[in-house]
Write a protein that holds these residues in place. Structure first.
Motif, PDB file in Angstrom:
ATOM      1  N   LEU A  91       0.824  -1.209   0.000  1.00 33.93           N
ATOM      2  CA  LEU A  91       0.000   0.000   0.000  1.00 33.93           C
ATOM      3  C   LEU A  91       0.858   1.260   0.000  1.00 33.93           C
ATOM      4  N   LEU A  92       2.006   1.220   0.666  1.00 30.86           N
ATOM      5  CA  LEU A  92       2.907   2.369   0.624  1.00 30.86           C
ATOM      6  C   LEU A  92       3.420   2.587  -0.793  1.00 30.86           C
ATOM      7  N   PHE A  93       3.691   1.484  -1.511  1.00 32.27           N
ATOM      8  CA  PHE A  93       4.099   1.617  -2.913  1.00 32.27           C
ATOM      9  C   PHE A  93       2.943   2.161  -3.748  1.00 32.27           C
ATOM     10  N   LEU A  94       1.769   1.599  -3.561  1.00 32.19           N
ATOM     11  CA  LEU A  94       0.610   2.013  -4.349  1.00 32.19           C
ATOM     12  C   LEU A  94       0.192   3.442  -4.032  1.00 32.19           C
ATOM     13  N   SER A  95       0.457   3.889  -2.810  1.00 32.75           N
ATOM     14  CA  SER A  95       0.090   5.256  -2.461  1.00 32.75           C
ATOM     15  C   SER A  95       0.843   6.273  -3.312  1.00 32.75           C
ATOM     16  N   GLY A  96       1.996   5.861  -3.860  1.00 36.06           N
ATOM     17  CA  GLY A  96       2.705   6.744  -4.776  1.00 36.06           C
ATOM     18  C   GLY A  96       1.875   7.052  -6.015  1.00 36.06           C
ATOM     19  N   LEU A  97       1.125   6.046  -6.487  1.00 35.31           N
ATOM     20  CA  LEU A  97       0.233   6.237  -7.620  1.00 35.31           C
ATOM     21  C   LEU A  97      -1.104   6.839  -7.186  1.00 35.31           C
ATOM     22  N   ALA A  98      -1.624   6.336  -6.064  1.00 37.23           N
ATOM     23  CA  ALA A  98      -2.975   6.701  -5.667  1.00 37.23           C
ATOM     24  C   ALA A  98      -3.057   8.066  -5.009  1.00 37.23           C
ATOM     25  N   ALA A  99      -2.044   8.448  -4.261  1.00 36.89           N
ATOM     26  CA  ALA A  99      -2.156   9.647  -3.446  1.00 36.89           C
ATOM     27  C   ALA A  99      -1.111  10.707  -3.742  1.00 36.89           C
ATOM     28  N   TYR A 100       0.154  10.299  -3.886  1.00 36.92           N
ATOM     29  CA  TYR A 100       1.222  11.292  -3.925  1.00 36.92           C
ATOM     30  C   TYR A 100       1.730  11.612  -5.331  1.00 36.92           C
ATOM     31  N   GLY A 101       1.522  10.710  -6.278  1.00 40.28           N
ATOM     32  CA  GLY A 101       1.908  11.016  -7.642  1.00 40.28           C
ATOM     33  C   GLY A 101       1.155  12.210  -8.182  1.00 40.28           C
TER      34      GLY A 101
END
Length: 507
Positions: free
Chosen positions: A279-289
């Motif tokens: 989820l921390l990896f995916l948060s780069g796409l979902a939230a912080y990208g």
């Protein structure tokens, strides 16, 4: 009859440890956010193109990524307190050297020194605090640790703008010095002494040779993929391919080496570690990208200058700050799973208005939406940090810190690169349509981010629920408190809160 306590206070020793570490890490956070607005000025003052000065940031990020995996070994070698003070001193030295740079090349080199110090500090921060907390009140502890990351985006760009407007660029690096000096003093006074017997386990040289170049190559490839050619550029796909091969080789090697490896990736067998890291990896796409998209959207479509765009984004930072304490308390009470699910859902819902917005959409409405989106972001950080350490032994926490920090860093870079490629392809495809074409390109990029957020909501259901501390963790909590009490002459030998340790499980 002893009174049962359902929400015990955070122990004073944990508060002291957290305070000392947070003050020091503020130097890293403010340095990063201030530098984000300084590249144009540095390019002009040092008389070099933007492509060259970009390495001031790239060199720092690569050095930081290459150093993170070494943090567990450094802590075993020196102990937590000495390792932290060494890393903070190194960051202080790098900051002073950066202020004395005479050209772009020297500045880049000294930024690498900063990156090495920062790369050790970030995982050490998580490790030392989580070991001190020993499984108790992790949500509230994580909320305190996450405070610098929330203040940085709010205050950093403003401080950087003031400095660059009225002072020489060298003062950007002197901002770090007070935080470093005070942080060193507080660490010396407040952090518990390291045990006399420190592990002398040899550095895993083979693992280092495989993993460190792998991370550097992956981040370099992701950084280069943000160009006009995207992932098809040779300087993008070639480092990515090399990094992938080296990372795969490290995984095979580390599984055979076990706990002697530079990073014990066997921890990914724990549900808490693999779900939190994913989820921390995916948060780069979902939230912080999307943080790449928002400033460009404001400048390119709505015509804002850099300062106006930065101020426009302040409500998002305020929203993140507003949810910090609430998210920490709810994580302790309900567990990480449902807090993260709701946090990702809020982020996704608050991104939808941007996918429908145009150049004339009411700016006050968008700023209100940004506040809500920031509120959701604040509800993501805490549960993911807590979940990543849930149920682990104290000796496993340094390795979990490395895994989660690396996943977060790679995810952020990957998210930025993917959304940059999506945006660039849209701008190219709709170039003939003028302003409406630009709006369409941004709409598509926002919808992709929303889709990734929806995937994160589903994956967040895999996070562990609320878990009471095990007897082993309770024993560790007592041992930490007793250790601090016996090494700090200013503390009472035992605190009353320790009498209620068993009550947290309702026994």
């Amino acid at each position: 009859m002893r009174k049962t306590r359902t929400s015990p206070a955070v122990d004073a020793s944990v508060k002291r440890t957290t305070t000392a570490l947070v003050v020091g890490v503020l130097a890293v956070v403010f340095d990063t956010t201030i530098m984000s607005v300084a590249l144009h000025s540095l390019s002009k003052d040092l008389h070099v193109p933007v492509g060259t000065i970009q390495w001031v940031t790239t060199g720092y990020v690569l050095a930081l990524a290459a150093t993170v995996p070494l943090s567990a070994w450094v802590q075993r070698l020196f102990g937590g307190k000495r390792a932290w003070m060494f890393a903070l001193t190194l960051f202080l030295l790098g900051s002073v050297l950066c202020s004395a740079s005479w050209n772009a090349e020297s500045l880049i080199a000294f930024r690498v020194v900063q990156g090495i110090g920062g790369g050790l500090m970030l995982p050490l921060l998580q490790t030392i605090v989580m070991q001190a907390a020993a499984g108790r009140n992790l949500g509230r502890v994580a909320a305190a640790v996450g405070l610098p990351a929330m203040l940085g985006p709010i205050l950093g760009p403003a401080v950087g703008g003031i400095i660059l407007n009225w002072l020489d660029w060298r003062w950007i690096f002197w901002v770090n010095v007070p935080f470093c000096v005070v942080g060193l003093f507080l660490a010396w006074r407040m952090l518990p002494r390291d045990e006399r017997a420190v592990s002398r386990q040899k550095l895993d040289v083979t693992g280092m040779v495989l993993l460190l170049p792998a991370l550097v190559a992956l981040l370099l490839g992701l950084s280069n993929s943000a160009g006009s050619d995207g992932f098809g550029a040779a300087d993008a796909w070639l480092p990515l391919a090399l990094g992938t091969v080296l990372l795969a080789a490290f995984v095979v090697y580390a599984l055979k080496r076990g706990d002697g490896a530079l990073v014990d990736i066997r921890l990914l067998r724990h549900r808490s570690v693999w779900s939190g890291s994913a989820l921390l990896f995916l948060s780069g796409l979902a939230a912080y990208g999307i943080m790449l998209l928002l400033p460009l959207y404001l400048q390119q479509l709505r015509g804002y200058d850099v300062l106006a765009a930065g101020l426009f984004l302040v409500p998002q930072g305020l929203g993140t700050l507003a949810s910090r304490s609430l998210a920490g308390r709810l994580t302790d009470r309900l567990g990480a799973r449902w807090v993260a699910v709701v946090g990702f859902a809020i982020v996704g819902a608050a991104t939808v208005p941007f996918a429908f917005s145009t150049a004339t959409t009411n700016e006050w409405l968008l700023m209100a939406v940004l506040f809500v989106r920031g509120f959701g972001l604040g509800a993501i950080v805490m549960p993911l940090m807590v979940a990543s350490f849930q149920g682990l032994e104290s000796a496993d926490i340094p390795h979990s810190s490395i895994i989660t920090r690396t996943a977060q860093q790679l995810g952020g870079s990957f998210g930025t690169a993917v959304l940059a490629v999506i945006l660039q392809s849209g701008l190219t495809a709709y170039a003939a349509q003028g302003t409406s074409g630009i709006a369409t390109a941004y709409d598509q990029a926002f919808w992709w981010s929303i889709g990734f957020t929806a995937l994160a909501v589903v994956l967040a259901l895999a996070l562990p629920g609320r878990q009471a501390p095990s007897p082993a963790v309770q024993d560790a909590s007592v041992q930490v408190a007793v250790s601090v009490a016996t090494t700090d002459p200013d503390r009472p030998k035992l605190r009353p809160e320790l009498d209620d340790v068993s009550d947290t499980t309702g026994e």
